[in-house]
Motif scaffolding. Structure first.
Motif, PDB file in Angstrom:
ATOM      1  N   LEU A  15       0.826  -1.197   0.000  1.00 54.80           N
ATOM      2  CA  LEU A  15       0.000   0.000   0.000  1.00 54.80           C
ATOM      3  C   LEU A  15       0.860   1.247   0.000  1.00 54.80           C
ATOM      4  O   LEU A  15       0.581   2.220  -0.681  1.00 54.80           O
ATOM      5  N   ASN A  70      -3.790   9.150  -6.977  1.00 52.55           N
ATOM      6  CA  ASN A  70      -4.295   7.807  -7.252  1.00 52.55           C
ATOM      7  C   ASN A  70      -4.134   7.415  -8.707  1.00 52.55           C
ATOM      8  O   ASN A  70      -4.103   6.234  -9.037  1.00 52.55           O
ATOM      9  N   LYS A  74      -0.620   3.635  -8.167  1.00 51.94           N
ATOM     10  CA  LYS A  74      -0.724   2.183  -8.245  1.00 51.94           C
ATOM     11  C   LYS A  74      -0.150   1.624  -9.548  1.00 51.94           C
ATOM     12  O   LYS A  74      -0.389   0.477  -9.892  1.00 51.94           O
ATOM     13  N   ASP A  98       2.024  -2.012 -15.276  1.00 48.19           N
ATOM     14  CA  ASP A  98       0.941  -2.769 -14.661  1.00 48.19           C
ATOM     15  C   ASP A  98       0.129  -1.809 -13.795  1.00 48.19           C
ATOM     16  O   ASP A  98       0.673  -1.154 -12.904  1.00 48.19           O
ATOM     17  N   GLN A 100      -2.198  -1.671 -10.972  1.00 50.03           N
ATOM     18  CA  GLN A 100      -2.675  -2.595  -9.944  1.00 50.03           C
ATOM     19  C   GLN A 100      -3.905  -2.085  -9.213  1.00 50.03           C
ATOM     20  O   GLN A 100      -4.408  -2.757  -8.325  1.00 50.03           O
ATOM     21  N   ASN A 102      -7.873  -0.546  -8.846  1.00 50.29           N
ATOM     22  CA  ASN A 102      -9.172  -0.926  -9.376  1.00 50.29           C
ATOM     23  C   ASN A 102      -9.764   0.164 -10.254  1.00 50.29           C
ATOM     24  O   ASN A 102     -10.913   0.096 -10.642  1.00 50.29           O
ATOM     25  N   ASN A 103      -9.002   1.204 -10.486  1.00 47.75           N
ATOM     26  CA  ASN A 103      -9.483   2.289 -11.340  1.00 47.75           C
ATOM     27  C   ASN A 103      -8.619   2.376 -12.583  1.00 47.75           C
ATOM     28  O   ASN A 103      -7.424   2.066 -12.547  1.00 47.75           O
ATOM     29  N   ASP A 104      -9.244   2.856 -13.634  1.00 44.84           N
ATOM     30  CA  ASP A 104      -8.468   3.126 -14.838  1.00 44.84           C
ATOM     31  C   ASP A 104      -7.595   4.343 -14.590  1.00 44.84           C
ATOM     32  O   ASP A 104      -7.978   5.270 -13.887  1.00 44.84           O
ATOM     33  N   TYR A 106      -5.274   7.412 -16.447  1.00 45.08           N
ATOM     34  CA  TYR A 106      -5.291   8.109 -17.723  1.00 45.08           C
ATOM     35  C   TYR A 106      -4.095   9.052 -17.855  1.00 45.08           C
ATOM     36  O   TYR A 106      -3.604   9.587 -16.860  1.00 45.08           O
ATOM     37  N   GLN A 139      -4.405   5.528 -21.650  1.00 46.01           N
ATOM     38  CA  GLN A 139      -5.257   4.843 -20.686  1.00 46.01           C
ATOM     39  C   GLN A 139      -4.618   3.541 -20.274  1.00 46.01           C
ATOM     40  O   GLN A 139      -4.139   2.777 -21.108  1.00 46.01           O
ATOM     41  N   GLN A 143      -6.367  -3.114 -13.335  1.00 48.20           N
ATOM     42  CA  GLN A 143      -5.883  -4.492 -13.218  1.00 48.20           C
ATOM     43  C   GLN A 143      -5.373  -5.032 -14.550  1.00 48.20           C
ATOM     44  O   GLN A 143      -5.542  -6.200 -14.858  1.00 48.20           O
ATOM     45  N   GLN A 145      -2.176  -5.088 -17.632  1.00 48.60           N
ATOM     46  CA  GLN A 145      -0.800  -4.767 -17.989  1.00 48.60           C
ATOM     47  C   GLN A 145      -0.786  -4.283 -19.424  1.00 48.60           C
ATOM     48  O   GLN A 145      -1.538  -4.775 -20.253  1.00 48.60           O
TER      49      GLN A 145
END
Lengths: 324, 617
Positions: A15, A70, A74, A98, A100, A102-104, A106, A139, A143, A145
């Protein structure tokens, strides 16, 4: 119990992640200035909704910071891979990213270190001054790669490392600029430049081969092969490329095969080591194109007669990594 | 605009165009200065801002211009609040802020990676998430009492309300307005309508047509008022009217509690500053009182009449005086005169010309409170009884929704007070002699239906009732909005924070609370942002549950592992559960990659039944 704890700790570390930097952009500062003005006006006119607007925008600014963070935090850089190139050509580094979260994510800018630039600016590290932007990731889905190619000019023969990559983003509001660095150990092999004026050393002791085989071999068209970096430009089928945008190399079969021994000594008349390597490099390509068997003799390494793509790569790599 | 249609903007090299731009800017400045007299006031400043923004938008050249326009847009929203702070404006501006934020996103996303809907969704989401933070800031941010610098002259727009002048013959615009003058919350009981006289300016001087207040002089001193009867404690929320007085139920006793207000010699509550913001004050009133019972320094002014006017009125008064010189009887006679002669109470009287008092008393005989109060005063003064006109409001409606008494501009009223030796100033309302209902039922009930509700509703009494109930509810909402949000300033903040349990709130304490709470709320929001979004695909989610169960045995699925290879690895580690693992993996692969013959429920069931035990390992 200990396993759960260590898992928790790992999760916490995950985290926490890398060090991600964030600073307001000049627009962020301008935004803050405007907020201050709104607050002044609201206080002066004792305007309750003015206060609310100011507070709302201020809260939005604070949250915008987290949004921007954010968007980048990640993203993990996994690896870089590049095919060998000849010196002077651009190295096409394929970077694997990658996402990781849960959001796209950009609009992430990918930059690499550019040591050539000099500046007296004490904040040059913050502003990303000595990083040159190469690519904009539009974009990165959640989740997922993704591979992104950046082109970096090759500097000199040998192994060229990617060194540091900087990814940065101002998305979505442009009020904050966030960035982070990755260090990559992946290296690309840079062959010597394929140049030289010397003719092929055909008249050496292995001269059992027929003069003119090269030209004949070049004339005998046998089909197309997909283009690989390193293929001579003159062998590219441009007409075919114009039809469907796919680069192909014209393959020629030589009816006559022969053996050529390419030796370090053959380039003795060139003084500079790099020139000699370049000459050898050109010969190797010519031999391969002509479909000849060739051997390479360097002071440090001997490569036996053979031909084909892997043999060529083997020889060229030997040249690239040659140290005297 | 130019960007959207890919029109080229003129290049910087065209000097003449730059000159034209400067010229336009200068001309705008000049014109604004011409029409407003300055460039820093509220109106002129806003106008300048609007023009600037308009001009900027048509010449957006780069990113910086774009951002600047967006920020100017935010500022324009703030200036809009200087003009209106209603709920409707606030909602509209909320939408505007979302759109401006959307603009910020779209300028960043100039490759249009995000769809328009996604951009809008993101902007709205950000805004909604900021609301809790905004509330913390709103409550705890230490408020500073404005103004910081002198307010420009035009800081407050002209508001309707009672004036300290009264001119007969001009139809009062106030009666037509159902704007709220003030709201009253009685702590206990609400006095009956006939006793609800809200005192405003007292008018003494007249030139025959216009009545004005008594000029201030050194003889002015505090009146002696002794009140009796029931005490009514109440709180008034007065709408701004830009004048120097506040209203109170006749007669308040605890004036010391109302700050920056003095009581004038004639009982008006004079505020030091003009009321240009909504104010709230608590009072206790008694509806029975004695006002300057023994003497009044201004009795001579209460007998003054202009020379050579109102001849017929004076004549009538003389006739009455010859019959009886007892003031009580004279008053009764005058009231009877209004009651028994052919006088009518109407909200739309004909325009009076010439000697307005004579004209009203002997010709038209149609009028409302102003006419009756003025003519009664002239009659009494002519008969030698000191009389003055009191303006203010009378009545008011009780809103059943929140039990507030709402006094509207249409409740504006004028009545009179006569001075009788030993009794002091006594209220006499000549209007009551003509229109008893006006006083006892209130204005709303005597108005023609067309004036009580909009045209559509006025057609039937049910619709009028419906309209009234809508109006009551809407007013209760507005009232709550005004009291809790718009009135939230330094004083209310202290009150509110004390009621929350903060002892003697000052700015240091507020700042501490602000910082702590702000970060707490921020933490919660950010935590939600990070964790709330699980993978939305139920198939993947179920499979991840399965992986989670395995993770307890330190069997982790690496990034590169597909479900099949992961299953193989797992099977060797948990040989007892081979069958289970195989079914789950097969179901997952079927569902996720093509063959849709299996159902999600099967997968869910299988994962649910999969309960590996440690001992079996």
């Amino acid at each position: 119990m200990t396993a759960t704890l260590s898992q928790l700790f790992k999760k916490f570390n995950q985290l926490r992640g890398r060090r991600v930097f964030i600073l307001p952009t000049r627009f962020g500062i301008l935004y803050a200035a405007f907020l201050f003005l709104i607050l002044l006006a609201a206080i002066n006119y004792s305007n309750s909704l003015g206060h609310i607007l100011c507070f709302l925008l201020a809260s939005m600014g604070v949250l915008a910071m987290h949004y921007t963070y954010n968007n980048l935090a990640k993203i993990e850089f996994l690896s870089a891979h590049a095919d060998p190139v000849f010196c002077g050509q651009d190295i096409q580094f394929k970077l694997l990213f990658d996402n990781q979260s849960n959001n796209d994510c950009y609009l992430i800018d990918v930059a690499t270190k550019q040591n050539t630039l000099k500046s007296w600016n004490p904040f040059k590290n913050i502003t990303g001054f000595n990083y040159q932007s190469h690519h904009l990731i539009e974009q990165l889905s959640a989740q997922q790669q993704q591979r992104h190619t950046i082109a970096i000019s090759s500097k000199k023969r040998g192994k060229q490392a990617l060194e540091q990559i900087r990814i940065a983003s101002r998305f979505p509001f442009g009020l904050f600029d966030t960035w982070t660095y990755f260090t990559s150990n992946d290296k690309a092999i840079v062959y010597p430049q394929a140049v030289g004026d010397l003719p092929l050393p055909i008249s050496n002791e292995q001269g059992q081969y027929i003069v003119g085989a090269k030209t004949k071999g070049l004339d005998d068209f046998s089909g197309f092969n997909p283009y690989r970096s390193g293929d001579p430009i003159h062998a590219i089928a441009w007409k075919a490329a114009a039809r469907d945008d796919v680069l192909r190399t014209k393959q020629f079969s030589s009816a006559v095969s022969g053996n050529i021994h390419l030796s370090w000594q053959d380039t003795a008349q060139l003084k500079d080591i790099e020139d000699r390597l370049s000459q050898l490099c050109l010969w190797i390509i010519e031999c391969e194109t002509a479909g000849l068997n060739y051997a390479l003799a360097l002071p440090t390494e001997l490569i036996d007669y053979s031909h084909g793509h892997s043999h060529q790569q083997h020889c060229l790599t030997a040249l690239a990594l040659y140290e005297h | 605009m130019a960007i959207k249609y890919h029109w080229p903007l003129p290049s910087r090299q065209y000097k003449s165009l730059i000159a034209l731009q400067i010229l336009i800017a200068l001309a705008t400045g000049f014109l604004l200065f011409n029409s407003y007299g300055n460039l820093i006031g509220r109106d002129a400043g806003t106008a300048l801002l609007v023009v600037m923004l308009g001009l900027k938008v048509i010449e957006i050249r780069n990113e910086r211009d774009y951002y600047l326009s967006c920020f100017l847009g935010y500022f324009l929203v703030a200036t809009n609040f200087l003009y209106s702070q209603s709920i409707a404006t606030a909602s509209l501006m909320f939408i505007v802020v979302i759109l401006m934020t959307n603009c910020l996103i779209s300028v960043n996303d100039n490759n249009q990676v995000l769809s328009k809907q996604k951009q809008l969704k993101m902007a709205s989401k950000l805004l909604l998430q900021s609301i809790p933070l905004m509330l913390v800031l709103f409550v705890f941010f230490p408020r500073i009492a404005g103004p910081l610098w002198g307010l420009p002259q035009d800081a407050h727009t002209a508001k309707t309300g009672i004036d300290n002048k009264m001119t007969l013959g001009r139809i009062s615009q106030l009666i037509q307005s159902d704007a709220v003058a003030f709201r009253v919350k009685f702590d206990n009981e609400i006095p009956p309508s006939a006793e609800r006289y809200w005192r405003g300016p007292v008018l003494w001087e007249t030139d025959g047509t216009t009545w004005t207040e008594l000029q201030f002089n050194s003889k002015n001193k505090k009146p002696t008022i002794t009140s009796s009867g029931q005490a009514y404690p109440y709180t008034i929320t007065l709408e701004p009217h830009d004048k120097h007085w506040i209203f109170a139920l006749d007669f308040p006793t605890n004036l010391a509690k109302v700050q920056k207000t003095i009581q004038t010699h004639d009982g008006k509550l004079q505020s030091i500053k003009p009321i240009n913001q909504r104010v709230q004050y608590k009072l206790i009133s008694h509806t029975q009182f004695e006002f300057n019972a023994n003497n009044d320094t201004h009795l001579d002014r209460a007998l003054q009449l202009p020379e050579g006017q109102h001849a017929r009125t004076k004549q009538l008064a003389q006739q009455w005086l010859q019959i009886s010189s007892d003031p009580q009887q004279l008053i009764q006679r005058a009231l009877q005169h209004f009651n028994q002669q052919n006088f009518f109470y109407t909200l739309s009287p004909s325009v009076l010309t010439g000697d307005t008092i004579d004209n009203f008393l002997f010709e038209s005989r149609r009028g409302f409170c102003e006419h009756y109060a003025a003519s009664f005063t002239v009659l009494m003064r002519a008969a030698g009884i000191p009389t003055r006109i009191v303006t203010g409001y009378q009545g008011g409606d009780i809103n059943p929704v929140d039990d507030y008494l709402i006094v509207r501009q249409q409740d504006a009223h004028a009545w009179t007070e006569v001075w009788l030796a030993g009794q002091g100033w006594i209220r006499v309302d000549p209007t009551a002699a003509v229109a008893q209902d006006r006083i006892e039922l209130g204005m709303d009930n005597i108005m023609p239906s067309a004036m009580r509700a909009p045209l559509f509703f006025a057609s039937s009494s049910q619709l009028i009732d419906a309209w009234q109930s809508i109006r009551n509810n809407w007013d209760a909402i507005n009232n709550a909005w005004n009291r809790s949000i718009l009135a939230y300033g330094p004083e209310l903040q202290k009150l509110f924070l004390s009621s929350l349990g903060m002892t003697s709130p000052d700015w240091q304490k507020m700042t501490i609370y602000l910082v702590v709470l702000f970060n707490l709320v921020l933490l919660i929001i950010v935590a939600f942002m990070l964790y709330n979004k699980k993978n939305n695909d139920p198939i993947v989610a179920t499979y991840q549950q399965f992986c989670k169960k395995l993770a307890r045995f330190d069997i982790k699925r690496d990034n590169h592992e597909g479900p099949l290879s992961f299953a193989n690895k797992t099977k060797t580690l948990l040989p007892h559960y081979q069958a289970n693992i195989e079914t789950i993996t097969q179901l997952y692969i079927d569902l996720r990659y093509g063959r849709q013959q299996s159902s999600l429920n099967d997968l869910k069931q299988a994962v649910k039944q999969f309960k590996p035990k440690k001992t079996m390992k």
